[in-house]
Design a protein around this motif. Structure first.
Motif, PDB file in Angstrom:
ATOM      1  N   TYR A  90      10.025   2.289  18.616  1.00 35.10           N
ATOM      2  CA  TYR A  90       9.876   1.744  17.485  1.00 35.10           C
ATOM      3  C   TYR A  90      11.180   1.408  17.013  1.00 35.10           C
ATOM      4  O   TYR A  90      12.224   1.980  17.271  1.00 35.10           O
ATOM      5  CB  TYR A  90       9.570   2.684  16.276  1.00 35.10           C
ATOM      6  N   GLY A 118      13.620   0.542  14.180  1.00 37.12           N
ATOM      7  CA  GLY A 118      14.206   0.975  12.847  1.00 37.12           C
ATOM      8  C   GLY A 118      15.578   0.526  12.721  1.00 37.12           C
ATOM      9  O   GLY A 118      15.960   1.090  11.520  1.00 37.12           O
ATOM     10  N   ALA A 154       9.534   0.242  12.785  1.00 31.43           N
ATOM     11  CA  ALA A 154       9.136   1.536  12.338  1.00 31.43           C
ATOM     12  C   ALA A 154       8.805   1.218  10.917  1.00 31.43           C
ATOM     13  O   ALA A 154       8.988   0.309  10.326  1.00 31.43           O
ATOM     14  CB  ALA A 154      10.504   2.564  12.341  1.00 31.43           C
ATOM     15  N   THR A 165       8.359   9.680  21.314  1.00 26.55           N
ATOM     16  CA  THR A 165       8.551   8.569  20.353  1.00 26.55           C
ATOM     17  C   THR A 165       9.808   8.275  20.156  1.00 26.55           C
ATOM     18  O   THR A 165      10.882   9.327  19.679  1.00 26.55           O
ATOM     19  CB  THR A 165       7.707   8.962  18.995  1.00 26.55           C
ATOM     20  N   VAL A 200      12.670   5.966  18.065  1.00 20.68           N
ATOM     21  CA  VAL A 200      12.808   5.220  17.036  1.00 20.68           C
ATOM     22  C   VAL A 200      14.339   4.662  16.966  1.00 20.68           C
ATOM     23  O   VAL A 200      15.472   5.576  16.921  1.00 20.68           O
ATOM     24  CB  VAL A 200      12.686   5.896  15.643  1.00 20.68           C
TER      25      VAL A 200
END
Length: 585
Positions: A473, A475, A504, A551, A553
Motif C-alpha cells: 500500500y 502511504g 493506503a 501487509t 505500508v
C-alpha cells in the motif's frame, strides 16, 4: 640531495618556505633553514612559476648551489612576508646570535591539517586539506586557475552542513605537446570522461558515479557566456550521445551540468574540468600511481606497455593507461571506465599516504600542477574556496568512497549496438540513492536498535524471496511508489508474489510491515531486501491462513524503490571502494 629528500621533518610547514630577500626583491623558497644548505629557489615578483618538475633536473641543480646568504654579513638576510614570523634575530657583537629571548618555534601542526591536495581531470577529484601560505605564492596559484561563469547555475555553492555534488569532466580536447595521438584533431572537445561525485551531508561517505560517454540521453537547452561577454542560447537535443553536452555548438561545462540534472534529477553544485595534460602532470607531481595488471599489455594504439603485476606509472604511461580501449575487458567504453576507476582509487590512496603528506616539495608540486590543470566554475574559483572544499573532502575515509557506473542496457533502437541507455529499473534506484543522500557503503555508526528488544525481531530464520507474499500500500504521498516497489521486488529481487494495493487509507509517517507469527521468516527476508529497520516490523498475535499475504505500508520515510529505509543501499554490480586494490584484466 634533491628537493624531495630535503625538508622532510615534521616541523617544516610548506606555508613558511617562501621568504622575501631584501637584497634582490625576490621571494625565495627555502626547504631547510640551516646555514650551508642548498641555495633557495628564487621567484621574481609577478613571475610565472614553471609547471611540475621532475625529481631530477632543476632540483638536483639547486642541490649543487651553495647558500649565498651564509656568506653575507650585516643586515638580516630574511624579511618576513606579511603574516610570517621572522626566522632570525639580528646578530649581536662578534656576529653571534643573542640566545636570551630567542623566540621558540611553535609546536608543529598536524600534518594532515596542513595539506592541500585536490585534483580533477580526465577523471579525478581527490582530496584534502591545508594550504600553501605565503601571500605571493598564494596569489600566483590563484592566477593559475581557469574559471568559467556558469549561466543560470541552480546551486548557490557548497555548505558544510549540506551534501554536495561535483561534476568531474575530462575532455578529449587536444592541448599541449605530445597529445597528437589522442582525441579528435579539430574538435573543441567532448565530455570524454564524466563522474558525478556525491559527498554526503555528514561527510562520512561519497559516491562517484561514472556516466558513459556513449549514453543516449536528452541534452536540454542551455546558455553559455561567449568570449565577448554576450549570452548564447543553445537549443536542446532530444536523443543524443552524452559526450556532445560539452564543446559542441559552443556548449560549456554548465551545459553538461544541466544534462546531468535532466538525466538524474540531481542538482550539480560545481564542476572541475581538465584535459589530457592533467593526468600526465598530476601523476608526475605525486611521484607516480601504482597499478596492477593480470596480464602484460603492449597496445600499439595507446602506446601502453606494461608487464603483468604491479607497476608505478606517471606522465605519458598514466595517460595511456586511462585512455586505452583495446587492452582490457571486451574493449568497450564500459570496461575502460572500470580501469579508470581502479586508477583513481589508487591515486586517492597515494595522495592520502604519508609518503605524500610528509613531503613539502611534493605538496608544492601538486599545488602547482593541480591549479594549472583545472578549470572550475566561479563558485570555487579561488585557492581559498578550493581549500575549504578540500577540507570537507578530507574527512572521508577511502573505504567509504564508492566508484560505480550508471547502470545501462544496450540501446534497443539500434540493430548494431553502438550506444547505451539507462537501465529502466536499476538507474532510477541509483539516482534515488544520490538524491536521498544514501551511502553505498556500511558507515560505522552506533546501532541504537541493538539495545532495543525490537531488534530481536530480525533474528532468526529467513524464507526465500519466492516464498514471500506481500500486499503493498502507498502511504508515502509519492505518486506511483507502490507500483515502482512492486516492479523492483518482482524484477530485481524475485518476490513474484507481491501485489500493488494502491493507496493506503491515509498517509503514513513511517513504513510498516504487518505480519503473523507464522510469517516471521518472510518478514525477515523482506526486511533484508528493503532495508527495513526493526522498528518497522509489526508482528500480530495469531497465525495467518495458508497463502495469506503480509501487509506493507510505505510511509513518508520511503525514498524510492530499492532505497533502504535505513542503512546503506545495495551497491550496483561492479562497484568498488577506493581502499581496495584491483588488478585490471
Amino acid at each position: 640531495m634533491d628537493a624531495h629528500s630535503r625538508g622532510q621533518a615534521d616541523e617544516i610547514d610548506p606555508a613558511d618556505q617562501w621568504v622575501l630577500n631584501p637584497r634582490t626583491g625576490n621571494y625565495e623558497l627555502r626547504l631547510n633553514h640551516s646555514a650551508g644548505q642548498s641555495a633557495p629557489q628564487s621567484r621574481p615578483r609577478g613571475a610565472t612559476t614553471p609547471g611540475p618538475r621532475s625529481a631530477e633536473g632543476s632540483r638536483s641543480a639547486e642541490g649543487s648551489r651553495t647558500d649565498q646568504r651564509s656568506r653575507t654579513t650585516g643586515a638580516p638576510t630574511e624579511a618576513p612576508v606579511p603574516g610570517q614570523r621572522r626566522r632570525r634575530a639580528p646578530e649581536g657583537p662578534g656576529g653571534q646570535q643573542p640566545q636570551p629571548g630567542r623566540r621558540k618555534r611553535k609546536p608543529a601542526k598536524s600534518r594532515k591539517n596542513k595539506v592541500l591536495l585536490w585534483t580533477g581531470g580526465t577523471m579525478a577529484l581527490v582530496l584534502v586539506a591545508g594550504g600553501v601560505g605565503a601571500y605571493a605564492y598564494y596569489e600566483h596559484l590563484n592566477g593559475n586557475i581557469n574559471k568559467v561563469d556558469v549561466v543560470g547555475a541552480e546551486s548557490t555553492g557548497f555548505k558544510k552542513d549540506q551534501a554536495v555534488n561535483i561534476l568531474l569532466i575530462g575532455t578529449d580536447k587536444r592541448t599541449g605537446d605530445g597529445n597528437e595521438g589522442y582525441g579528435d584533431k579539430n574538435s573543441p572537445g567532448h565530455a570524454d570522461t564524466t563522474i558525478l561525485f556525491h559527498v554526503s551531508k555528514d561527510r562520512t561517505n561519497a559516491t562517484a558515479m561514472s556516466i558513459p560517454r556513449d549514453l543516449k540521453t536528452e541534452i536540454p537547452e542551455c546558455q553559455t557566456k561567449m568570449p565577448d561577454g554576450t549570452i548564447k542560447t543553445i537549443p536542446g537535443q532530444a536523443d543524443e550521445r552524452f559526450n556532445v553536452s560539452l564543446g559542441q555548438s559552443d556548449r560549456d561545462p554548465g551545459c553538461t551540468m544541466r544534462t546531468v540534472k535532466k538525466l538524474t534529477g540531481v542538482t550539480v553544485d560545481h564542476f572541475m574540468m581538465a584535459d589530457f595534460n592533467a593526468v600526465k602532470e598530476l601523476t608526475t607531481a605525486v611521484g607516480g600511481v601504482k597499478v596492477c595488471l593480470v596480464k602484460p599489455v603492449k597496445d600499439k594504439d595507446s602506446k601502453l606497455n606494461l608487464p603483468a603485476g604491479e607497476s608505478t606509472i606517471q606522465g605519458e604511461q598514466a595517460l595511456a593507461f586511462v585512455r586505452t580501449r583495446h587492452s582490457f575487458g571486451n574493449e568497450s567504453d564500459l570496461d575502460r571506465i572500470k580501469v579508470q576507476q581502479q586508477f583513481l582509487s589508487s591515486m586517492i590512496r597515494q595522495m592520502k599516504s604519508d609518503e605524500t603528506l610528509t613531503s613539502p616539495s611534493k605538496l608544492l608540486d601538486l599545488a602547482e600542477a593541480a591549479t594549472n590543470a583545472l578549470t572550475v566554475d566561479s563558485g570555487i574559483g579561488s585557492i581559498g574556496k578550493l581549500k575549504s572544499l578540500g577540507e570537507e573532502l578530507a574527512k572521508i575515509d577511502a573505504k567509504n568512497i564508492t566508484f560505480t557506473t550508471l547502470p545501462v542496457i544496450d540501446n534497443p533502437a539500434e540493430k548494431i549496438k553502438a550506444t547505451v541507455v539507462p537501465d529502466p529499473v536499476k538507474a532510477p534506484q541509483l539516482f534515488a540513492n544520490l538524491k536521498s543522500d544514501i551511502s553505498l557503503t556500511e558507515v560505522k555508526k552506533k546501532q541504537q536498535d541493538a539495545k532495543n528488544a525490537q531488534a530481536a525481531l530480525l533474528q532468526g530464520k529467513r524464507s526465500t524471496a519466492r516464498e514471500v507474499r506481500v500486499d503493498v500500500y502507498n502511504g508515502s504521498g509519492i505518486q506511483g511508489a507502490a507500483q515502482s516497489t512492486i516492479n523492483w521486488l518482482q524484477v530485481e529481487q524475485g518476490v513474484t508474489r507481491s501485489t500493488n494495493k494502491s493507496n493506503a487509507p491515509e498517509k503514513a509517517a513511517k513504513t510498516t510491515l504487518e505480519y503473523a507469527p507464522n510469517q516471521a521468516d518472510q518478514a525477515r527476508k523482506l526486511a533484508d531486501l528493503m532495508g527495513l529497520p526493526a522498528t518497522a516490523l509489526k508482528p500480530g498475535t495469531q497465525d495467518a491462513e495458508a497463502l495469506a499475504p503480509m501487509t506493507l505500508v510505505l510511509g513518508s520515510d520511503f525514498k524510492g524503490a530499492g532505497v533502504p529505509i535505513t542503512g546503506p543501499a545495495k551497491a550496483p554490480e561492479g562497484a568498488q571502494t577506493a581502499d581496495k586494490k584491483v588488478c585490471a584484466q
